[in-house]
Design an enzyme around this catalytic site. Structure first.
Site, short mmCIF file in Angstrom:
data_model
loop_
_atom_site.label_atom_id
_atom_site.label_comp_id
_atom_site.label_asym_id
_atom_site.label_seq_id
_atom_site.Cartn_x
_atom_site.Cartn_y
_atom_site.Cartn_z
N ASP A 110 13.95 -20.84 45.13
CA ASP A 110 14.18 -22.25 44.84
C ASP A 110 12.88 -22.80 44.26
O ASP A 110 11.81 -22.28 44.55
CB ASP A 110 14.55 -22.98 46.14
N ASP A 167 14.24 -24.25 51.01
CA ASP A 167 13.62 -25.17 51.97
C ASP A 167 14.48 -26.37 52.29
O ASP A 167 14.10 -27.20 53.10
CB ASP A 167 12.27 -25.66 51.42
N ASP A 213 20.23 -25.40 50.29
CA ASP A 213 20.03 -23.95 50.20
C ASP A 213 20.73 -23.18 51.32
O ASP A 213 20.69 -21.95 51.35
CB ASP A 213 18.53 -23.61 50.27
#
Length: 773
Positions: A275, A507, A511
């Protein structure tokens, strides 16, 4: 105060898993049989089994203590209101009737009911669906769900088993079964061994009593030796110790390992999905500039955005950056507000008599227009938001109406320290790096290129990709922008369909689905509560560079255990083979348990234990069980061939049947030890000083132990420790001949039938992704 639970095994589980095993049960039954016939000297293997169990328990308990210490650092607090005062307390101290103060990013730690305000929640940990669900006053909140946007107060209804530990460590992980190739393979070996050991044991015992008229002592001792040889007793211990040692090493680097087998899984990873915000970058947003459009009145804009920031419920890094740049105001009356979410990608506040002020992604506020100056910022890796106003009605579940653009808000988010070096390390190790972000694909691509991600210029806007095109996109592109939470999971699934092993870092709440889908999930200490509790690994210092250490620890475990298993399985395979030959030829099993125990200790246990700690960073290209059998089978078959040759010598009258204190037993015992040592030397290749030391000392130790026992038997203790006769010159001559035959057989089989075959798919993917490297 309730004791916080962790993802580590409990003390009781550690003792149970190490003591209550099928191997230990079989060893116990064999020991009881030997006790019945008073074969005391052959019971030494029980001490070895006990020592293995104690070492395994001690190592796991040490790892458990470190995990618990790190878990205390990782566990989030809950914000509650008591007596009108906001308090941050450990989640374990939350009580029924407490008022929770919830905001974006929080994990809901207990079942509760909304008493004021409104939030959107993600219940994907509970339902598997990523759709945002709006919760208003009177609605119920489920423990284990996460706040996407908004703020509210909620009264706790239930705590205890429904709160932190139960929902996070059970709900978040029960949907994904434990996957460990090492443990799965050992279970196969256990089932196969159990399937063989009982019928072979019964047949060997009955054959000795009924067809050879052996004494009960000889029947039990011979049968016990054959069965003991089939059990790779120390291999389970070696796997546990290797994994625990890896966990201990990483714990000292502030990496919280929440899944015991995640190290092993990461060793097989060939695709790493990152990410962007908060993972590849620091997540420390700063507003660099606010560029007003020509028609915008600066004073009005300052008033509108000041009031917007005062009244919005959003508090993520982007809005915190805007709070730091713009001055707050409270001059306008608010009639409605819609918080930001990763699905909407905009936030809005409606002011009475003014209209609705909106801040969000450019493609949401002006979907049909491309602004040249905006593209310039994005090409340098900067995030650009648009601010605008509309007098039309804005609804959170509908596209935005026409918006009058007021300004571009340019934000910067620096790369994490060592991010570029870490990515380069991964790519050198044959791992393909993919960037999956909800941000604009041009911005994400620029960041990817700054970080040195190979083919970072290959980007795609996932808004134009439908579900049927996911597989092709996964194969063609490196950077994926404007990805929804559902698409993140679909991309992981696409990589799986392409036979890749995938690690995912994330995070945020958006996600979660991808983290659960990945083979190895990783979060950072600065991540959201939900991401940290879902991930198998948490980098508590948010130090991206330590991720390489995790990869190398996993590879060390897999490579060293696989090599060692190639030695352990030599005895397992030749024991099964010799038992079958003995049954077919009505021949007694040629060894006694104490001799098998010496092989266990010096040839299998000693070098494998110490060499398991050596680093080995090579990419994993083989599967554990096939590779271990490939290594062991040539040696085992060589022993079988030599045993048949010995039977031919017996038929010719040159040797008697093997038994205690016979030359045949001495011949064959020297032979299996030598061929086993050949496996140790194979395990130690390519040689280094330390590997050569353990190979040489294993060989020296085996032959020295035999010589010492024989000397003690004749000169000092007069105890028949090994039940071994002193070999004559004739026996030693035939031993040399059989050893040469064994080496030739092993070499021929290793270079032909059992020659290593590389995994073509993995190698091809590495070449494709690494270009000219």
């Amino acid at each position: 105060m309730k004791k916080q639970e962790t993802a580590a095994k409990t003390t009781a589980q550690i003792f149970r898993d190490n003591i209550c095993t099928l191997f230990n049960l079989l060893n116990l039954l064999i020991a009881i049989s030997l006790i019945v016939v008073h074969a005391w000297s052959n019971l030494f293997f029980i001490l070895v089994v006990a020592m293995n169990t104690i070492i395994g328990i001690a190592q796991e308990l040490k790892a458990k203590r470190l995990i618990e210490k790190l878990t205390l650092l990782s566990q989030p607090n809950a914000c509650v209101e008591r007596n009108g005062e906001a308090l941050s307390i450990p989640i374990a101290e939350v009580q029924e009737q407490d008022i929770l103060l919830l905001e974006s990013g929080n994990q809901i730690c207990a079942d509760a009911v909304v008493t004021s305000g409104g939030i959107e929640v993600n219940e994907s940990l509970l339902t598997g669906e990523s759709d945002a669900i709006f919760k208003k006053e009177g609605d119920s909140l489920l423990s284990g769900s996460s706040v996407i946007s908004g703020t509210c107060k909620a009264q706790v209804l239930r705590v205890g088993s429904d709160s932190y530990a139960s929902k996070l460590t059970k709900e978040a992980k029960k949907t994904k079964a434990m996957h460990s190739e090492l443990v799965g393979s050992m279970r196969k070996v256990t089932r196969l061994t159990s399937f063989c050991i009982v019928p072979l044991g019964i047949l060997l015992f009955l054959q000795a009593l009924l067809f050879r008229d052996s004494s009960l002592y000889d029947a039990v001792v011979g049968t016990s030796a054959g069965l003991l040889g089939m059990l790779p007793k120390g291999l389970y211990l070696l796997i546990s110790i290797s994994l625990a040692a890896g966990i201990i090493t990483l714990s000292k680097k502030n990496v919280l390992v929440q899944d015991f087998y995640s190290l092993e899984n990461l060793a097989h990873v060939d695709v790493l999905c990152l990410d962007k915000t908060g993972t590849l970058t620091e997540g420390k947003m700063q507003v660099e500039n606010a560029v007003l459009f020509p028609e915008t009145d600066k004073a009005l804009f300052q008033e509108w955005i000041g009031n917007f920031l005062t009244h919005t419920q959003d508090n993520n890094a982007t809005f915190q950056a805007m709070h730091g740049y713009f001055s707050g105001m409270d001059t306008l009356s608010v009639t409605e507000q819609i918080p930001f979410s990763s699905e909407r990608k905009w936030s809005a506040v409606t002011f009475s008599g003014v209209g609705t002020f909106v801040v969000g992604a450019p493609e949401k506020l002006c979907p049909d227009t491309t602004l040249p100056e905006l593209l310039e910022y994005q090409r340098t890796g900067k995030r650009v938001l648009l601010a605008g106003i509309t007098r039309q009605t804005v609804q959170k579940d509908q596209p935005l109406p026409a918006v009058q653009l007021l300004a571009m808000i340019v934000l910067t988010d620096p790369l994490r320290a060592n991010a570029a070096r870490t990515i380069a390390d991964f790519q050198r190790e044959g791992v393909s790096v993919k960037l999956i972000s909800g941000d604009n694909p041009v911005t994400a691509s620029a960041i990817a290129q700054q970080a040195g991600i190979l083919h970072g210029e290959r980007w795609v806007d996932m808004r134009v990709i439908d579900e049927s095109e996911i597989d092709a996109a996964a194969q063609q592109y490196t950077v994926f922008g404007r990805v929804t939470p559902q698409q993140k999971r679909q991309l992981i699934q696409a990589f799986h369909r392409q036979k890749h092993t995938v690690a995912m870092t994330g995070d945020g709440v958006n996600d979660l689905l991808a983290l659960k889908e990945a083979d190895c999930s990783i979060s950072v200490g600065q991540g959201s509560d939900a991401a940290r509790q879902t991930a198998q690994l948490v980098l508590l210092d948010s130090d991206f560079a330590v991720l390489k250490d995790v990869l190398l620890e996993g590879r060390r475990v897999v490579h060293n255990v696989t090599r060692s298993a190639g030695v352990f399985f030599i005895k397992t395979l030749y024991s099964v083979l010799l038992c079958a030959i003995c049954l077919l030829t009505n021949t007694p099993f040629p060894f006694v348990p104490i001799q098998i125990t010496l092989v266990d200790l010096i040839i299998e246990g000693y070098p494998s234990f110490f060499l398991s700690f050596l680093p080995d960073s090579r990419p994993v290209r083989t599967r554990f069980l096939p590779e271990a059998i490939r290594r062991a089978a040539p040696n085992s078959i060589a022993i079988g061939v030599c045993f048949l040759f010995y039977l031919l010598l017996h038929v010719m009258g040159l040797f008697s049947l093997s038994g205690e204190q016979t030359q045949a037993n001495a011949l064959l015992f020297l032979l299996i030890g030598t061929v086993g040592l050949l496996g140790v030397f194979k395990m130690c290749q390519p040689f280094t000083k330390i590997k050569a030391f353990f190979a040489v000392t294993s060989a020296a130790g085996f032959y020295a132990a035999i010589a010492l026992c024989l000397w003690l038997q004749d000169h000092l203790l007069h105890l028949d420790i090994l039940h071994l006769a002193v070999p004559t010159s004739t026996t030693l001559l035939f031993f040399v001949l059989l050893a040469i035959l064994a080496v030739l057989t092993e070499q021929i089989l290793s270079r032909t039938v059992f020659r290593r075959k590389e995994t073509a798919g993995a190698a091809a993917f590495q070449i494709d992704e690494s270009g000219d490297t």
